[in-house]
Design a protein around this motif. Structure first.
Motif, PDB file in Angstrom:
ATOM      1  N   ASP A 113       0.813  -1.217   0.000  1.00 31.41           N
ATOM      2  CA  ASP A 113       0.000   0.000   0.000  1.00 31.41           C
ATOM      3  C   ASP A 113       0.854   1.277   0.000  1.00 31.41           C
ATOM      4  N   ILE A 114       2.168   1.082   0.102  1.00 33.41           N
ATOM      5  CA  ILE A 114       3.085   2.240   0.082  1.00 33.41           C
ATOM      6  C   ILE A 114       3.226   2.698  -1.367  1.00 33.41           C
ATOM      7  N   PRO A 115       3.106   3.999  -1.631  1.00 33.17           N
ATOM      8  CA  PRO A 115       3.122   4.459  -3.036  1.00 33.17           C
ATOM      9  C   PRO A 115       4.415   4.118  -3.775  1.00 33.17           C
ATOM     10  N   SER A 116       4.246   3.719  -5.033  1.00 29.76           N
ATOM     11  CA  SER A 116       5.440   3.571  -5.872  1.00 29.76           C
ATOM     12  C   SER A 116       5.342   4.548  -7.043  1.00 29.76           C
ATOM     13  N   ARG A 117       4.258   5.364  -7.047  1.00 31.44           N
ATOM     14  CA  ARG A 117       4.136   6.410  -8.086  1.00 31.44           C
ATOM     15  C   ARG A 117       3.765   7.724  -7.422  1.00 31.44           C
ATOM     16  N   TRP A 118       4.381   8.800  -7.896  1.00 31.56           N
ATOM     17  CA  TRP A 118       4.111  10.125  -7.321  1.00 31.56           C
ATOM     18  C   TRP A 118       4.648  11.170  -8.296  1.00 31.56           C
ATOM     19  N   GLN A 119       4.275  12.414  -8.060  1.00 35.98           N
ATOM     20  CA  GLN A 119       4.841  13.536  -8.827  1.00 35.98           C
ATOM     21  C   GLN A 119       5.504  14.476  -7.840  1.00 35.98           C
ATOM     22  N   CYS A 120       6.608  15.069  -8.230  1.00 34.81           N
ATOM     23  CA  CYS A 120       7.263  16.074  -7.375  1.00 34.81           C
ATOM     24  C   CYS A 120       7.032  17.432  -8.013  1.00 34.81           C
ATOM     25  N   HIS A 121       6.450  18.348  -7.281  1.00 38.03           N
ATOM     26  CA  HIS A 121       6.274  19.717  -7.763  1.00 38.03           C
ATOM     27  C   HIS A 121       6.945  20.618  -6.746  1.00 38.03           C
ATOM     28  N   GLY A 122       8.179  21.004  -6.996  1.00 38.45           N
ATOM     29  CA  GLY A 122       8.927  21.820  -6.031  1.00 38.45           C
ATOM     30  C   GLY A 122       9.019  21.078  -4.705  1.00 38.45           C
ATOM     31  N   ASP A 123       8.513  21.726  -3.619  1.00 38.15           N
ATOM     32  CA  ASP A 123       8.641  21.107  -2.290  1.00 38.15           C
ATOM     33  C   ASP A 123       7.400  20.287  -1.927  1.00 38.15           C
ATOM     34  N   ALA A 147       6.743  12.865   9.634  1.00 40.20           N
ATOM     35  CA  ALA A 147       7.874  11.940   9.504  1.00 40.20           C
ATOM     36  C   ALA A 147       8.113  11.595   8.032  1.00 40.20           C
ATOM     37  N   VAL A 148       7.017  11.400   7.266  1.00 37.92           N
ATOM     38  CA  VAL A 148       7.158  11.063   5.839  1.00 37.92           C
ATOM     39  C   VAL A 148       7.793  12.235   5.087  1.00 37.92           C
ATOM     40  N   ALA A 149       7.277  13.452   5.355  1.00 36.12           N
ATOM     41  CA  ALA A 149       7.815  14.635   4.659  1.00 36.12           C
ATOM     42  C   ALA A 149       9.304  14.791   4.967  1.00 36.12           C
ATOM     43  N   LEU A 150       9.676  14.573   6.231  1.00 34.43           N
ATOM     44  CA  LEU A 150      11.090  14.683   6.627  1.00 34.43           C
ATOM     45  C   LEU A 150      11.937  13.648   5.894  1.00 34.43           C
ATOM     46  N   ALA A 151      11.431  12.418   5.838  1.00 31.26           N
ATOM     47  CA  ALA A 151      12.185  11.337   5.191  1.00 31.26           C
ATOM     48  C   ALA A 151      12.377  11.613   3.707  1.00 31.26           C
ATOM     49  N   LEU A 152      11.398  12.273   3.081  1.00 28.65           N
ATOM     50  CA  LEU A 152      11.496  12.539   1.636  1.00 28.65           C
ATOM     51  C   LEU A 152      12.140  13.887   1.345  1.00 28.65           C
ATOM     52  N   GLY A 153      12.366  14.678   2.392  1.00 34.28           N
ATOM     53  CA  GLY A 153      13.027  15.978   2.223  1.00 34.28           C
ATOM     54  C   GLY A 153      12.134  17.007   1.545  1.00 34.28           C
ATOM     55  N   VAL A 154      10.811  16.947   1.794  1.00 31.44           N
ATOM     56  CA  VAL A 154       9.896  17.935   1.217  1.00 31.44           C
ATOM     57  C   VAL A 154       9.082  18.598   2.326  1.00 31.44           C
ATOM     58  N   LYS A 155       8.351  19.667   1.947  1.00 29.50           N
ATOM     59  CA  LYS A 155       7.597  20.400   2.982  1.00 29.50           C
ATOM     60  C   LYS A 155       6.109  20.090   2.953  1.00 29.50           C
ATOM     61  N   ARG A 156       5.628  19.567   1.782  1.00 29.74           N
ATOM     62  CA  ARG A 156       4.182  19.339   1.679  1.00 29.74           C
ATOM     63  C   ARG A 156       3.906  17.979   1.035  1.00 29.74           C
ATOM     64  N   THR A 170     -10.639  17.239 -13.487  1.00 29.54           N
ATOM     65  CA  THR A 170     -10.251  17.807 -12.194  1.00 29.54           C
ATOM     66  C   THR A 170      -9.740  16.701 -11.287  1.00 29.54           C
ATOM     67  N   PRO A 171      -8.542  16.859 -10.744  1.00 32.04           N
ATOM     68  CA  PRO A 171      -8.069  15.843  -9.815  1.00 32.04           C
ATOM     69  C   PRO A 171      -8.726  16.034  -8.455  1.00 32.04           C
ATOM     70  N   ILE A 172      -9.181  14.961  -7.844  1.00 32.18           N
ATOM     71  CA  ILE A 172      -9.694  15.060  -6.480  1.00 32.18           C
ATOM     72  C   ILE A 172      -8.476  14.819  -5.595  1.00 32.18           C
ATOM     73  N   VAL A 173      -7.970  15.906  -5.018  1.00 37.42           N
ATOM     74  CA  VAL A 173      -6.697  15.847  -4.288  1.00 37.42           C
ATOM     75  C   VAL A 173      -6.914  16.210  -2.823  1.00 37.42           C
ATOM     76  N   THR A 174      -6.278  15.436  -1.945  1.00 37.25           N
ATOM     77  CA  THR A 174      -6.332  15.746  -0.517  1.00 37.25           C
ATOM     78  C   THR A 174      -4.941  16.181  -0.070  1.00 37.25           C
ATOM     79  N   MET A 175      -4.878  17.288   0.667  1.00 40.87           N
ATOM     80  CA  MET A 175      -3.588  17.687   1.247  1.00 40.87           C
ATOM     81  C   MET A 175      -3.373  16.815   2.488  1.00 40.87           C
ATOM     82  N   LEU A 176      -2.221  16.156   2.564  1.00 43.81           N
ATOM     83  CA  LEU A 176      -1.925  15.299   3.724  1.00 43.81           C
ATOM     84  C   LEU A 176      -1.079  16.057   4.744  1.00 43.81           C
ATOM     85  N   PHE A 177      -0.259  16.969   4.233  1.00 41.38           N
ATOM     86  CA  PHE A 177       0.645  17.702   5.114  1.00 41.38           C
ATOM     87  C   PHE A 177       0.977  19.050   4.460  1.00 41.38           C
ATOM     88  N   GLY A 178       0.872  20.131   5.218  1.00 44.39           N
ATOM     89  CA  GLY A 178       1.123  21.468   4.661  1.00 44.39           C
ATOM     90  C   GLY A 178      -0.197  22.080   4.233  1.00 44.39           C
TER      91      GLY A 178
END
Ligand SMILES: C[S@@+](CC[C@H](N)C(=O)[O-])C[C@H]1O[C@@H](n2cnc3c(N)ncnc32)[C@H](O)[C@@H]1O
Length: 405
Positions: A113-123, A147-156, A170-178
């Motif tokens: 269940d851990i993501p193996s796909r993602w997009q990086c947009h800045g931080d 903890a996840v954001a710290l491990a990946l070195g991002v802010k959001r 339209t993407p249905i997007v949830t902010m998890l952190f930030g």
């Protein structure tokens, strides 16, 4: 700091060397080749085969007028595949130690269940759909996401729950952190700003953006029928130097981002935005090119695209489409067994893409006749493979030249 043995070769011969090393099983796939300011490229090679590498014979075989030598390179960048692996590993390790610390049991189901796909947009990292779906993540709390954001070195952190079929995609997007969901994405010297919760961004289309950037559109009028936040409109203006782009878009959020992106890239004066349904566009007989960047199919835009082409000289349609290769599709008789590799599957798919393109070309010819009342001829200039959209589904672009007879 670790070092990796690399073959140093002139930049202009680097592709030839790389291909040859690949065919001989000598390439180290963990790392990327690197360009250097002295006009050379260093290609990582496997330590275990170094002793057998005959540099004189290698040079003779690949390019006699070149040179090659083995050098040690400090910590070369990881290959894309390894980056993905290491990103996934960091995520899984963080999640596992967090849950185990909280007294939960780690399982294979959770690992999957851990993501193996993602997009990086800045931080900001935007996870794809179909992950973190186990109930355990639902109320895990901000401590975990920190903890996840710290491990990946991002802010959001954010996650796409799904892409809606509302016509705006339209993407249905949830902010998890930030808090803020505004991001800046820089591609090929173009700056795109948008709200990840309101507009979609397709990083898989980068090859098409680069291809457009390489076009010479000086003096041309281009119409981008499905402009979004300017994914293709901007490369037409910034790099291909189109004289003018008419950008059509019906999603008000995307239009707002498009306006801003034209401004920040300094090209607003050469673009007209037409907000609304492109099928109602009150324009005709002006385009040298029409971009139809909508998948799975851009067919709804074919009649308006035909109406837009210059009646006197015609132009080029860039038609995007998801072509499905039938599951029972077998290699052609002309391909030998040793071709059962990526190249041969692309060749086989090419037959299917060409059949689709020929049908599209015929139908566009009929549409042009119906719309203009005179005969046209079409010519398949190129079929570009943009990405594999899903197993057996390829996103392709047909460059169709249309000329009045
Ligand atoms: C897939 S997105 C743009 C994708 C972009 N070309 C890319 O590759 O990332 C398609 C855009 O077309 C817009 N669109 C779809 N149908 C439209 C129509 N009939 N008129 C105007 N805009 C439309 C959607 O709102 C969306 O922003």
């Amino acid at each position: 700091m670790f070092v990796i043995p690399c073959l140093k070769v002139p930049q202009r011969h680097a592709q030839l060397y790389r291909k040859y090393l690949l065919s001989q099983g000598v390439l180290d796939h963990m790392y990327c080749a690197q360009k250097h300011s002295d006009g050379t490229v260093t290609i990582p090679v496997r330590t275990s085969v170094l002793a057998q590498l005959d540099l004189v014979a290698l040079k003779e075989h690949v390019a006699q007028d070149s040179f090659c030598e083995i050098v040690d390179i400090q910590a070369p960048p990881l290959s894309k595949k390894e980056k993905v692996k290491s990103f996934h590993k960091r995520l899984a390790e963080t999640a596992k130690s967090f849950l185990v610390f909280k007294g939960e049991t780690w399982s294979e189901d959770l690992e999957r269940d851990i993501p193996s796909r993602w997009q990086c947009h800045g931080d900001l990292v935007l996870f794809s759909e179909g992950c973190f779906s186990n109930a355990i993540w639902k109320d895990i709390g901000s401590e975990f996401w920190t903890a996840v954001a710290l491990a990946l070195g991002v802010k959001r952190l954010a996650q796409i729950k799904k892409i809606s079929n509302d016509g705006y995609r339209t993407p249905i997007v949830t902010m998890l952190f930030g808090d803020s969901s505004y991001v800046t994405h820089i591609d090929n010297h173009i700056r795109y700003e948008f709200d990840v919760t309101k507009c979609m961004f397709s990083p898989g289309n980068i090859t098409e953006k680069l291809r457009i950037a390489s076009f010479n559109c000086i003096g041309e009028t281009v119409v981008d029928l499905f402009a979004g936040i300017g994914y293709f409109t901007l490369p037409y203006l910034v790099h291909a130097k189109a004289a003018h782009v008419h950008a059509c878009e019906w999603n008000p959020d995307a239009v707002q981002a498009l306006q801003r992106n034209l401004q920040i890239n300094g090209v607003s004066d050469r673009c007209s935005i037409h907000q609304g349904d492109n099928r109602q566009l009150p324009l005709s007989d002006l385009a040298d090119r029409v971009n139809l960047g909508l998948i799975p199919s851009s067919e709804e835009g074919w009649p308006v695209a035909c109406r837009l082409l210059k009646r006197g000289t015609g132009g080029i349609l860039h038609i995007h489409h998801n072509v499905t290769t039938p599951l029972h599709h077998k290699p052609s008789k002309h391909l030998s067994a040793i071709d059962v590799n990526k190249d041969s599957s692309i060749q086989r798919d090419m037959q299917v893409w060409t059949a689709w393109a020929s049908d599209a070309a015929r139908r566009i010819c009929t549409l042009l006749l119906d719309i203009t009342g005179s005969e046209w001829k079409t010519n398949i200039k190129h079929i570009e493979h943009v990405k594999t959209y899903a197993p057996h589904i390829s996103h392709v672009v047909l460059d169709l030249e249309c000329k009045p007879l």
